[in-house]
Design an enzyme around this catalytic site. Structure first.
Site, PDB file in Angstrom:
ATOM      1  N   TYR A   1      54.294 125.303 -15.149  1.00  0.00           N
ATOM      2  CA  TYR A   1      54.279 124.801 -13.769  1.00  0.00           C
ATOM      3  C   TYR A   1      52.985 125.242 -13.073  1.00  0.00           C
ATOM      4  O   TYR A   1      52.307 124.432 -12.422  1.00  0.00           O
ATOM      5  CB  TYR A   1      55.509 125.315 -13.002  1.00  0.00           C
ATOM      6  CG  TYR A   1      55.581 124.851 -11.562  1.00  0.00           C
ATOM      7  CD1 TYR A   1      55.828 123.510 -11.252  1.00  0.00           C
ATOM      8  CD2 TYR A   1      55.399 125.745 -10.500  1.00  0.00           C
ATOM      9  CE1 TYR A   1      55.892 123.072  -9.937  1.00  0.00           C
ATOM     10  CE2 TYR A   1      55.465 125.327  -9.185  1.00  0.00           C
ATOM     11  CZ  TYR A   1      55.717 123.987  -8.903  1.00  0.00           C
ATOM     12  OH  TYR A   1      55.770 123.562  -7.600  1.00  0.00           O
TER      13      TYR A   1
ATOM     14  N   SER B   1      50.464 124.210  -4.855  1.00  0.00           N
ATOM     15  CA  SER B   1      51.485 125.241  -4.641  1.00  0.00           C
ATOM     16  C   SER B   1      50.776 126.590  -4.616  1.00  0.00           C
ATOM     17  O   SER B   1      49.636 126.708  -5.087  1.00  0.00           O
ATOM     18  CB  SER B   1      52.477 125.206  -5.808  1.00  0.00           C
ATOM     19  OG  SER B   1      53.342 126.310  -5.779  1.00  0.00           O
TER      20      SER B   1
HETATM   21  N1  LIG Z   1      59.790 123.630  -2.474  1.00  0.00           N
HETATM   22  C1  LIG Z   1      58.862 124.498  -2.749  1.00  0.00           C
HETATM   23  O1  LIG Z   1      59.083 125.706  -2.641  1.00  0.00           O
HETATM   24  C2  LIG Z   1      57.485 124.042  -3.152  1.00  0.00           C
HETATM   25  C3  LIG Z   1      56.474 125.013  -3.196  1.00  0.00           C
HETATM   26  C4  LIG Z   1      55.207 124.623  -3.589  1.00  0.00           C
HETATM   27  C5  LIG Z   1      54.949 123.329  -3.934  1.00  0.00           C
HETATM   28  N2  LIG Z   1      55.951 122.403  -3.891  1.00  0.00           N
HETATM   29  C6  LIG Z   1      55.634 121.032  -4.310  1.00  0.00           C
HETATM   30  O2  LIG Z   1      55.998 120.141  -3.277  1.00  0.00           O
HETATM   31  C7  LIG Z   1      56.302 118.876  -3.842  1.00  0.00           C
HETATM   32  C8  LIG Z   1      57.622 118.372  -3.268  1.00  0.00           C
HETATM   33  O3  LIG Z   1      58.665 119.200  -3.762  1.00  0.00           O
HETATM   34  P1  LIG Z   1      59.983 119.529  -2.930  1.00  0.00           P
HETATM   35  O4  LIG Z   1      60.041 120.996  -2.787  1.00  0.00           O
HETATM   36  O5  LIG Z   1      60.093 118.688  -1.745  1.00  0.00           O
HETATM   37  O6  LIG Z   1      61.086 119.165  -4.057  1.00  0.00           O
HETATM   38  P2  LIG Z   1      62.225 118.064  -4.115  1.00  0.00           P
HETATM   39  O7  LIG Z   1      63.116 118.142  -2.932  1.00  0.00           O
HETATM   40  O8  LIG Z   1      62.842 118.237  -5.474  1.00  0.00           O
HETATM   41  O9  LIG Z   1      61.406 116.703  -4.057  1.00  0.00           O
HETATM   42  C9  LIG Z   1      60.704 116.212  -5.165  1.00  0.00           C
HETATM   43  C10 LIG Z   1      60.463 114.731  -4.976  1.00  0.00           C
HETATM   44  O10 LIG Z   1      59.728 114.237  -6.108  1.00  0.00           O
HETATM   45  C11 LIG Z   1      60.332 113.033  -6.528  1.00  0.00           C
HETATM   46  N3  LIG Z   1      60.097 112.817  -7.953  1.00  0.00           N
HETATM   47  C12 LIG Z   1      60.347 113.630  -8.996  1.00  0.00           C
HETATM   48  N4  LIG Z   1      60.016 113.045 -10.162  1.00  0.00           N
HETATM   49  C13 LIG Z   1      59.542 111.807  -9.836  1.00  0.00           C
HETATM   50  C14 LIG Z   1      59.050 110.719 -10.582  1.00  0.00           C
HETATM   51  N5  LIG Z   1      58.966 110.763 -11.924  1.00  0.00           N
HETATM   52  N6  LIG Z   1      58.662 109.601  -9.930  1.00  0.00           N
HETATM   53  C15 LIG Z   1      58.747 109.532  -8.576  1.00  0.00           C
HETATM   54  N7  LIG Z   1      59.185 110.535  -7.812  1.00  0.00           N
HETATM   55  C16 LIG Z   1      59.596 111.658  -8.443  1.00  0.00           C
HETATM   56  C17 LIG Z   1      61.821 113.200  -6.224  1.00  0.00           C
HETATM   57  O11 LIG Z   1      62.416 111.934  -6.030  1.00  0.00           O
HETATM   58  P3  LIG Z   1      63.347 111.134  -7.049  1.00  0.00           P
HETATM   59  O12 LIG Z   1      64.126 112.172  -7.818  1.00  0.00           O
HETATM   60  O13 LIG Z   1      64.185 110.281  -6.157  1.00  0.00           O
HETATM   61  O14 LIG Z   1      62.395 110.359  -7.881  1.00  0.00           O
HETATM   62  C18 LIG Z   1      61.754 113.937  -4.890  1.00  0.00           C
HETATM   63  O15 LIG Z   1      61.639 113.025  -3.831  1.00  0.00           O
HETATM   64  C19 LIG Z   1      56.283 119.061  -5.356  1.00  0.00           C
HETATM   65  O16 LIG Z   1      55.046 118.620  -5.875  1.00  0.00           O
HETATM   66  C20 LIG Z   1      56.415 120.555  -5.526  1.00  0.00           C
HETATM   67  O17 LIG Z   1      55.865 121.022  -6.734  1.00  0.00           O
HETATM   68  C21 LIG Z   1      57.201 122.731  -3.490  1.00  0.00           C
END
Ligand SMILES: NC(=O)c1ccc[n+]([C@@H]2O[C@H](COP(=O)([O-])OP(=O)(O)OC[C@H]3O[C@@H](n4cnc5c(N)ncnc54)[C@H](OP(=O)(O)O)[C@@H]3O)[C@@H](O)[C@H]2O)c1
Length: 248
Positions: free
Chosen positions: A155, A142
């Site tokens: 985080y 991130s």
């Molecule tokens: N969105 C942003 O602005 C942003 C920015 C920088 C980095 N990121 C990173 O990008 C990645 C994806 O995030 P996103 O933004 O797409 O968020 P999101 O829509 O909340 O997706 C997160 C995913 O992680 C899965 N997850 C959470 N806990 C889990 C567990 N214990 N076991 C298996 N799966 C799990 C969730 O699925 P289930 O709940 O179905 O398990 C969901 O599919 C993350 O690592 C996040 O830190 C996001």
């Protein structure tokens, strides 16, 4: 034809946001996907959508905090598709709050999912990659893996750890001549369900305001696709992808 055609890709956190968008992008380019997360209804719907569009996908319900389940995920992929070309190590949570709130359970959870989950997935897929002398690990860090800001301390710590793990893995694989590529992807604000993991009302409100500039998850999916598409003798090691108007 894209060289993503027929590549076998595991995506953790495929049930929403960046993982789901990446699954759709790579499926459209002919990848064979294994979709992993905890919510089975979401995974099944996505699998059905991909298959209806002519793509190939299977799913596996996993909690990334279980090393045993991650090993089963790798074994399932090898049984279904015979190899693992790419891991998109994407599952993550962001329950941010000021340290003074002492949300110890949330610190534990972030460390378990964002750090241990990333390591367990790497441990599960790399043995077969090393044997084949081919593979690609794509870790989702991130902008919080490069910056530190109040309220994001734990985080940011987990995302700095992901960046360190990416670079350490890269050096070790390069040294061992395994031909495994490593890409550390650092998005800025992206529309997804991530903010739903914030339990602190004030923090959530502040982040919702910050996320007004968020870009669609498919922007990150395209960058991931670009990294995979490169010839095998080149590795895109680091990508920071912000909304054009994001300052920090
Ligand atoms: N969105 C942003 O602005 C942003 C920015 C920088 C980095 N990121 C990173 O990008 C990645 C994806 O995030 P996103 O933004 O797409 O968020 P999101 O829509 O909340 O997706 C997160 C995913 O992680 C899965 N997850 C959470 N806990 C889990 C567990 N214990 N076991 C298996 N799966 C799990 C969730 O699925 P289930 O709940 O179905 O398990 C969901 O599919 C993350 O690592 C996040 O830190 C996001």
């Amino acid at each position: 034809m894209s060289n993503i055609q027929d590549q076998v890709v595991i995506i953790t956190g495929a049930s929403s946001g960046i993982g789901e968008a990446t699954a759709k992008e790579l499926a459209s380019k002919g990848a064979k996907l294994v979709l992993a997360a905890r919510r089975e209804d979401r995974l099944k719907k996505l699998q059905d959508e991909i298959q209806a569009a002519g793509g190939q996908a299977r799913y596996q319900v996993v909690d990334v905090t279980s090393y045993e389940q991650m090993q089963e995920l790798a074994a399932f992929t090898l049984r279904e598709f015979g190899k693992i070309d790419v891991l998109v190590n994407n599952a993550g949570i962001m329950p941010q709050a000021f340290l003074s709130k002492n949300k110890v359970d949330e610190w534990d959870r972030m460390i378990d999912v964002n750090i241990k989950g990333v390591l367990y997935a790497i441990a599960a897929v790399t043995p077969s990659m090393r044997e084949r002398k081919s593979g690609h690990i794509i870790n989702l860090s991130s902008v919080a893996g490069h910056n530190i800001y109040p309220g994001g301390t734990v985080y940011c710590g987990t995302k700095h750890a992901v960046k360190a793990i990416s670079e350490g893995l890269r050096q070790e694989e390069a040294m061992s001549g395994t031909s495994i590529r490593v890409t550390n992807v650092s998005p800025g604000a992206v529309s997804s369900e991530l903010l739903e993991t914030i339990s602190d009302p004030e923090m959530k409100e502040g982040m919702e305001d910050f996320y007004k500039v968020a870009i669609d998850a498919d922007r990150i999916a395209r960058a991931i696709s670009f990294a995979i598409e490169q010839p095998s003798d080149v590795a895109i090691n680091e990508m920071i992808i912000r909304p054009t108007v994001q300052v920090g």
